[in-house]
Enzyme design. Structure first.
Site, PDB file in Angstrom:
ATOM      1  N   SER A   1      -7.790   3.044  -0.358  1.00 25.71           N
ATOM      2  CA  SER A   1      -7.772   1.851   0.500  1.00 25.71           C
ATOM      3  C   SER A   1      -7.940   2.311   1.936  1.00 25.71           C
ATOM      4  CB  SER A   1      -6.410   1.164   0.342  1.00 25.71           C
ATOM      5  OG  SER A   1      -6.183   0.223   1.368  1.00 25.71           O
TER       6      SER A   1
ATOM      7  N   TYR B   1       2.855   1.307  -0.375  1.00 19.30           N
ATOM      8  CA  TYR B   1       1.403   1.261  -0.600  1.00 19.30           C
ATOM      9  C   TYR B   1       0.684   2.312   0.250  1.00 19.30           C
ATOM     10  CZ  TYR B   1      -3.146  -1.105  -1.367  1.00 19.30           C
ATOM     11  OH  TYR B   1      -4.437  -1.418  -1.722  1.00 19.30           O
TER      12      TYR B   1
HETATM   13  P1  NAD Z   1      -6.144  -6.953  -9.035  1.00 20.05           P
HETATM   14  O1  NAD Z   1      -4.733  -7.428  -8.975  1.00 20.05           O
HETATM   15  O2  NAD Z   1      -7.232  -7.964  -9.106  1.00 20.05           O
HETATM   16  O3  NAD Z   1      -6.320  -5.926 -10.251  1.00 20.05           O
HETATM   17  C1  NAD Z   1      -5.388  -4.919 -10.515  1.00 20.05           C
HETATM   18  C2  NAD Z   1      -5.576  -4.409 -11.933  1.00 20.05           C
HETATM   19  O4  NAD Z   1      -4.563  -3.407 -12.189  1.00 20.05           O
HETATM   20  C3  NAD Z   1      -5.391  -5.487 -12.998  1.00 20.05           C
HETATM   21  O5  NAD Z   1      -6.323  -5.325 -14.038  1.00 20.05           O
HETATM   22  C4  NAD Z   1      -3.986  -5.221 -13.537  1.00 20.05           C
HETATM   23  O6  NAD Z   1      -3.788  -5.627 -14.877  1.00 20.05           O
HETATM   24  C5  NAD Z   1      -3.923  -3.699 -13.420  1.00 20.05           C
HETATM   25  N1  NAD Z   1      -2.533  -3.235 -13.420  1.00 20.05           N
HETATM   26  C6  NAD Z   1      -1.567  -3.533 -12.519  1.00 20.05           C
HETATM   27  N2  NAD Z   1      -0.393  -2.970 -12.903  1.00 20.05           N
HETATM   28  C7  NAD Z   1      -0.631  -2.309 -14.059  1.00 20.05           C
HETATM   29  C8  NAD Z   1       0.174  -1.545 -14.961  1.00 20.05           C
HETATM   30  N3  NAD Z   1       1.476  -1.353 -14.770  1.00 20.05           N
HETATM   31  N4  NAD Z   1      -0.410  -1.035 -16.050  1.00 20.05           N
HETATM   32  C9  NAD Z   1      -1.730  -1.238 -16.296  1.00 20.05           C
HETATM   33  N5  NAD Z   1      -2.534  -1.945 -15.487  1.00 20.05           N
HETATM   34  C10 NAD Z   1      -1.991  -2.481 -14.394  1.00 20.05           C
HETATM   35  O7  NAD Z   1      -6.303  -6.015  -7.762  1.00 20.05           O
HETATM   36  P2  NAD Z   1      -7.589  -5.519  -6.921  1.00 20.05           P
HETATM   37  O8  NAD Z   1      -7.513  -6.167  -5.595  1.00 20.05           O
HETATM   38  O9  NAD Z   1      -8.818  -5.620  -7.721  1.00 20.05           O
HETATM   39  O10 NAD Z   1      -7.188  -3.993  -6.697  1.00 20.05           O
HETATM   40  C11 NAD Z   1      -7.804  -2.916  -7.379  1.00 20.05           C
HETATM   41  C12 NAD Z   1      -7.560  -1.642  -6.577  1.00 20.05           C
HETATM   42  O11 NAD Z   1      -8.182  -1.762  -5.300  1.00 20.05           O
HETATM   43  C13 NAD Z   1      -6.082  -1.347  -6.306  1.00 20.05           C
HETATM   44  O12 NAD Z   1      -5.838   0.030  -6.410  1.00 20.05           O
HETATM   45  C14 NAD Z   1      -5.907  -1.818  -4.877  1.00 20.05           C
HETATM   46  O13 NAD Z   1      -4.846  -1.157  -4.232  1.00 20.05           O
HETATM   47  C15 NAD Z   1      -7.250  -1.418  -4.294  1.00 20.05           C
HETATM   48  N6  NAD Z   1      -7.596  -2.119  -3.063  1.00 20.05           N
HETATM   49  C16 NAD Z   1      -7.652  -3.476  -3.028  1.00 20.05           C
HETATM   50  C17 NAD Z   1      -7.982  -4.103  -1.845  1.00 20.05           C
HETATM   51  C18 NAD Z   1      -8.077  -5.596  -1.734  1.00 20.05           C
HETATM   52  O14 NAD Z   1      -8.171  -6.088  -0.608  1.00 20.05           O
HETATM   53  N7  NAD Z   1      -8.067  -6.327  -2.830  1.00 20.05           N
HETATM   54  C19 NAD Z   1      -8.247  -3.344  -0.701  1.00 20.05           C
HETATM   55  C20 NAD Z   1      -8.181  -1.961  -0.775  1.00 20.05           C
HETATM   56  C21 NAD Z   1      -7.861  -1.356  -1.963  1.00 20.05           C
END
Ligand code: NAD
Length: 256
Positions: free
Chosen positions: A138, A151
């Protein structure tokens, strides 16, 4: 032969977008996530793109479940070329009120799971003399924001791990890189918009404009497709020398 990719958290948000792009490229995919419709999502994509898929809802809080997820991928497809450590969770709180179990879960899912999955994939990637490990970190792996102690710690940790695995993988054609997105509109962020609106007594639109996109010079959410395209590039055969690096897709946030 189709290549194999395992993407954690690929039944939602960024992971799902990455999976869709790998499907277009003809990869076989091990889908993973806690969403109840995960198998159906995987089946739909398999049908559309004529690829093989698997699905697992392994709980990333459990190291044995992560090992099993990797083993299941190798058993199902006979190979594992690309591992995308994408799954993650968020929790926002001042440190003095930060619940210990929330801190521990963020470290476990956002950081430790990438270690366990990469470790489990290593032998297969070495044997193949090919491996691409892509960690979805991130902008918070590069910069800090208040109230995100867990985080930011986990995401910085992932970048450190990325560098070490790049060094260890170099002689085996295993690369490891991190992608560092700014804000992306996914279920994870939609939850934060609601929470922050409450916390700051603002409307959800005000939160997006004044809080979320404040540090992004480009006042837009980062498109999931841009992240997926970067993952495809990092997975290529001729990307061997791209390793140990973090790619910020953050609308200029970390340029400041
Ligand atoms: P999201 O909530 O849409 O998806 C998260 C996924 O992780 C889901 O499929 C969920 O089932 C899975 N997950 C969560 N806890 C779990 C567990 N205990 N066991 C198995 N699976 C689990 O989130 P997203 O926004 O798509 O985020 C994906 C990645 O991108 C993350 O690492 C997040 O930190 C990173 N990220 C997101 C953003 C943003 O703005 N959305 C920005 C930077 C980085």
């Amino acid at each position: 032969m189709n290549k194999t990719v395992l993407i954690t958290g690929s039944t939602s948000g960024i992971g799902l977008g990455i999976a869709q792009q790998f499907a277009k490229e003809g990869y076989n995919i091990m889908f993973h996530g806690l969403e109840a419709n995960g198998q159906a999502i995987a089946n739909d994509i398999a049908k559309t793109h004529h690829i093989k898929v698997g699905f697992s809802n392994a709980n990333l809080l459990q190291p044995e479940a992560i090992e099993h997820l990797v083993t299941k991928t190798i058993d199902t497809f006979g190979s594992l070329h690309v591992l995308v450590n994408n799954a993650g969770i968020q929790f926002v709180s001042p440190i003095e009120d930060f619940p210990n179990h929330k801190y521990e879960n963020i470290i476990a899912i956002n950081m430790n799971a990438a270690f366990y999955a990469s470790k489990a994939a290593w032998k297969q990637m070495k044997t193949q003399n090919f491996g691409r490990i892509i960690n979805v970190s991130s902008v918070h792996g590069l910069r800090a924001s208040e109230f995100k102690s867990a985080y930011v710690t986990a995401k910085h940790g992932v970048i450190g791990m990325t560098k070490v695995l790049a060094l260890e993988g170099a002689e085996f054609n295993i690369t490891c890189n991190a992608i560092c997105p700014g804000y992306v509109k996914t279920p994870l962020v939609e939850g934060q918009i609601k929470d922050q609106a409450k916390a700051h007594s603002m409307t959800e639109d005000e939160v997006v404009e004044k809080v979320m996109l404040k540090k992004q010079a480009v006042k837009q959410f980062v498109p999931i497709e841009a992240i997926a395209d970067m993952a495809i590039l990092l997975a290529k055969d001729n990307s061997t020398t791209i390793t140990g690096t973090s790619f910020a897709l953050d609308g200029g946030w970390s340029a400041q």
